[in-house]
Structure formats: C-alpha cells, structure tokens
Design an enzyme around this catalytic site. Structure first.
Site, PDB file in Angstrom:
ATOM      1  N   LEU A 327       0.804  -1.218   0.000  1.00  9.96           N
ATOM      2  CA  LEU A 327       0.000   0.000   0.000  1.00  9.96           C
ATOM      3  C   LEU A 327       0.838   1.269   0.000  1.00  9.96           C
ATOM      4  O   LEU A 327       0.293   2.369   0.107  1.00  9.96           O
ATOM      5  CB  LEU A 327      -0.925   0.010   1.229  1.00  9.96           C
ATOM      6  CG  LEU A 327      -1.976  -1.101   1.267  1.00  9.96           C
ATOM      7  CD1 LEU A 327      -2.730  -1.060   2.587  1.00  9.96           C
ATOM      8  CD2 LEU A 327      -2.948  -0.979   0.104  1.00  9.96           C
ATOM      9  N   ARG A 328       2.171   1.118  -0.099  1.00  7.90           N
ATOM     10  CA  ARG A 328       3.014   2.306  -0.072  1.00  7.90           C
ATOM     11  C   ARG A 328       2.719   3.216  -1.269  1.00  7.90           C
ATOM     12  O   ARG A 328       2.757   4.437  -1.160  1.00  7.90           O
ATOM     13  CB  ARG A 328       4.489   1.913  -0.039  1.00  7.90           C
ATOM     14  CG  ARG A 328       5.410   3.093   0.239  1.00  7.90           C
ATOM     15  CD  ARG A 328       6.838   2.651   0.525  1.00  7.90           C
ATOM     16  NE  ARG A 328       6.929   2.036   1.841  1.00  7.90           N
ATOM     17  CZ  ARG A 328       7.383   0.813   2.064  1.00  7.90           C
ATOM     18  NH1 ARG A 328       7.766   0.059   1.055  1.00  7.90           N
ATOM     19  NH2 ARG A 328       7.464   0.335   3.288  1.00  7.90           N
ATOM     20  N   GLY A 329       2.421   2.640  -2.417  1.00  3.87           N
ATOM     21  CA  GLY A 329       2.084   3.439  -3.598  1.00  3.87           C
ATOM     22  C   GLY A 329       0.836   4.278  -3.377  1.00  3.87           C
ATOM     23  O   GLY A 329       0.787   5.454  -3.770  1.00  3.87           O
TER      24      GLY A 329
END
Length: 392
Positions: A327-329
C-alpha cells in the site's frame, strides 16, 4: 561456443561497481594532489561557505524540481530517487535546494535536532528532560542537508564510541553519526546505486522505522532518524536494490536536453556562475525568495487540504490495476497529490493533481522482473486515463 565465450568475458555487476568506485577514487586522489598547494584558500572557502547554484536558475528538468519541492512541503512523502544521464545537473539541483529549506524549532545544543514538543522526534537526552518537566532552550535553524559519501564507514553513519571522552574522562559516551545529523533534515546520497550493501542495509532499517539503534561496546543508544532520503545516480553504472528503491517515495527520470538553444543557455548560465557567483545569485534572489515563500505557505496550508473520497478510491483503483505490491504506492500518491494542491494554493485535491504525481510515485513500483527497465510513465498514464477519464 561463441556465445559462451562472449558470456565469459562480460563483466559482472559487482565488477562494474568495483571499477566505477576505483575510477572515482583515482579522480579524488588526483584532485587532492592538484589542490594541495591551495589548501589555505580551500579552508577559507569552506569557512565562508561555497556559493550554491540558484534553484530557480536551473533550466528544464521540471519533473525533478517538482519532486524535490513536494518533499520539502511534506517530508512524509518519503524522498526522491533521481536517475538519469551523467552531466544533467542532478547533484547540482539537489544541493541548490539548500537555499529554499525552511526553518524548524530544535532544542539548542542537541546533536539530534530534537523537537521540543514531538516525542517521536526527540533524542534520548531531550526525551529524559521532557519526561521530567525540565525547561529546555530552543532555537530556530534551517533544515540541513547531509551528504552520505560512498566511502563512509558504518560507524561514521550510525555513530560510535566517543574515543576522546573515553581517553580523557574514562567514561563510555556515544558520538552521533550522520543519521543523527540528518534527523529532521535531508540525507543525500550521490551515486546511490554504487553504495556498499552494508550501508544499504543501514539505510533500509532507518528508513523503515525512523529510528537508529546502535549497540557498541556496552553502549546502547536509540535515537530518531527521520529524514528525507534523496538519491541520484546513472543507471548505466548499476541498478539499485529493489528493497531500497521501494523506500523512495518518488522516482524522477532525467534526460539530456536535446534542443540546441537550451543547451547553449545552460552552458552560458553555468559559465557566468563560475566566473561571478555573487552577482549571478543576486539576479535570482527575488525568484528564490518568492519560491521560499510559496513553499512555506504550502507547508502551512497542507494540514487543511482535503482529498475527496472518490479521488482516494480512484487512486487505490489505479494502484490495484497496475498490480503494485503493498500500500506504499497508495499512501505516497495521496500525500504527493495533497502537497501539490497546497503548492498551488488550493484546499482540495483534484484529478489533475493525481495525474501530475502518479508517474513520479508509481513508475518504480511496477517492475516485477529485476532485469526489466523502469517504466517511463506511459503505462501509468494509460491506466490513469482509463480510470479517471482524463486526457493529458
């Protein structure tokens, strides 16, 4: 047999990295030999401070400049990786950012640039004083930029035993390293793709947790190491480890300027700066000050910027459609879009903001095959248009 022969003489990635380091070391030794007679003037220059090329005088490279400005507005974006051809002004642009950095409040005399109020940004001594209710003197200082040289040792980066105190006072004391100095600032690594693996591991650990833990000869120290990680490099000299690449919030690609008139302008401007840096910087003081004020206003506006829920859903749909792991993007794209809205003086994010930052935030997260090239942005733009229904 012929293919085997070609393969056998092809240098490995490790050999290329070793050769590149050797060449850089030779250049450094040669430079030191040539400059030895003028050591007095060099020391005077360092004392007075070398003139920095104005950020607003840099021609082109808008993608790189936008990524750096957005990270100044919101350090939680996670830094920027700048990859491109040699001689395209990557390190010049990064170092020119120093003039634009805002001031922060720190505890006076603290080696970790500790915040007087945020416990997540306090060093061990300040945390102890804060817990006991002691009054602390504070001061405002500019956010600093710390260079991490390729030849740095792990002790210099993380910190080590203070030998002077050990010899003079007979006590064990900790001498903070570059990570402590970079806390609440910018850590810049030029040629980051040539960084030794053991230093990459240190950066990964600190970037992931925001803390640096040091265990040395009976001393245990845990201090904050929250910094904006900025790296630059030439992809021809080797690729970056995927684990570290993912830690950069943004990835900017730099290309050599092809237009003859722009190349001439860049050369002329650089030659004028080298000959008369003071007057040259004076020409850009007004634009520099205007950009400083714009960045500071954006930092103040950022907490009040809102992202509509439908925009957040579309950002997550974009990341899912691109098959981006984790979920970093999603997080980085949301933060960068908010920072861009604040930069433009708006209190609400729109689809145009997302389009402007999506490629920067996602292109380096698409690669599944380590041997594949990083997407130039075409795939991100194509999927964006199908989800948001916007044309470039």
């Amino acid at each position: 047999m012929q293919s085997l022969s070609r393969t056998s003489v092809r240098p490995s990635r490790a050999a290329r990295r070793q050769a590149s380091r050797a060449m850089r070391s030779q250049r450094a030794v040669a430079a030191a030999t040539v400059e030895a007679p003028t050591s007095a003037s060099t020391e005077a220059e360092e004392t007075e401070g070398r003139p920095v090329y104005p950020f607003t005088a840099i021609v082109g490279q808008e993608e790189m400049k936008l990524a750096l400005c957005l990270n100044v507005i919101d350090p939680k974006i996670g830094g920027v990786m700048i990859m491109g051809d040699r001689g395209t002004g990557k390190s010049t642009t990064v170092r020119s950012l120093v003039d634009l950095l805002p001031e922060i409040e720190v505890v006076e005399g603290d080696p970790y640039n500790s915040s007087p109020s945020d416990q997540e940004l306090m060093g061990p001594e300040v945390m102890s004083a804060y817990g006991s209710g002691e009054a602390m003197d504070t001061t405002n200082v500019k956010i600093n930029m710390v260079d991490l040289p390729l030849g740095a040792t792990e002790d210099r980066v993380c910190g080590t035993i203070d030998i002077e105190k050990a010899l003079t006072d007979g006590v064990k004391a900790f001498e903070p390293g570059l990570l402590a100095k970079a806390n609440r600032g910018i850590l810049y690594v030029d040629e980051v793709n040539l960084l030794d693996d053991h230093l990459v591991d240190v950066l990964l650990d600190s970037a992931a947790s925001g803390w640096n833990t040091v265990e040395r000869e009976g001393i245990s120290v845990n201090h904050p190491a929250r910094f904006i990680l900025v790296g630059s490099g030439n992809p021809e000299e080797g690729e970056l480890r995927p684990q570290l690449l993912d830690r950069f919030g943004m990835h900017a690609e730099i290309r050599t300027v092809r237009q003859a008139d722009l190349r001439v302008k860049i050369v002329e401007e650089r030659m004028r700066f080298d000959q008369t840096p003071g007057p040259f910087r004076g020409e850009y003081e007004n634009t520099q000050e205007a950009l400083r004020e714009k960045l500071e206003a954006a930092r103040q506006l950022l907490p009040s910027v809102e992202t509509p829920r439908d925009i957040r859903l579309q950002i997550s749909e974009l990341c899912s459609e691109l098959d981006i792991d984790g979920l970093r993007g999603d997080l980085v794209t949301n933060r960068a879009a908010k920072a861009l809205a604040a930069y433009e003086g708006r209190s609400e994010v729109n689809a145009g903001d997302v389009y402007s930052v999506a490629t920067l935030c996602l292109r380096h997260r698409l690669r599944k095959d380590p041997l594949a090239a990083i997407d130039s942005g075409e795939r991100v733009a194509e999927v964006f248009q199908s989800i948001f229904g916007l044309e470039e």
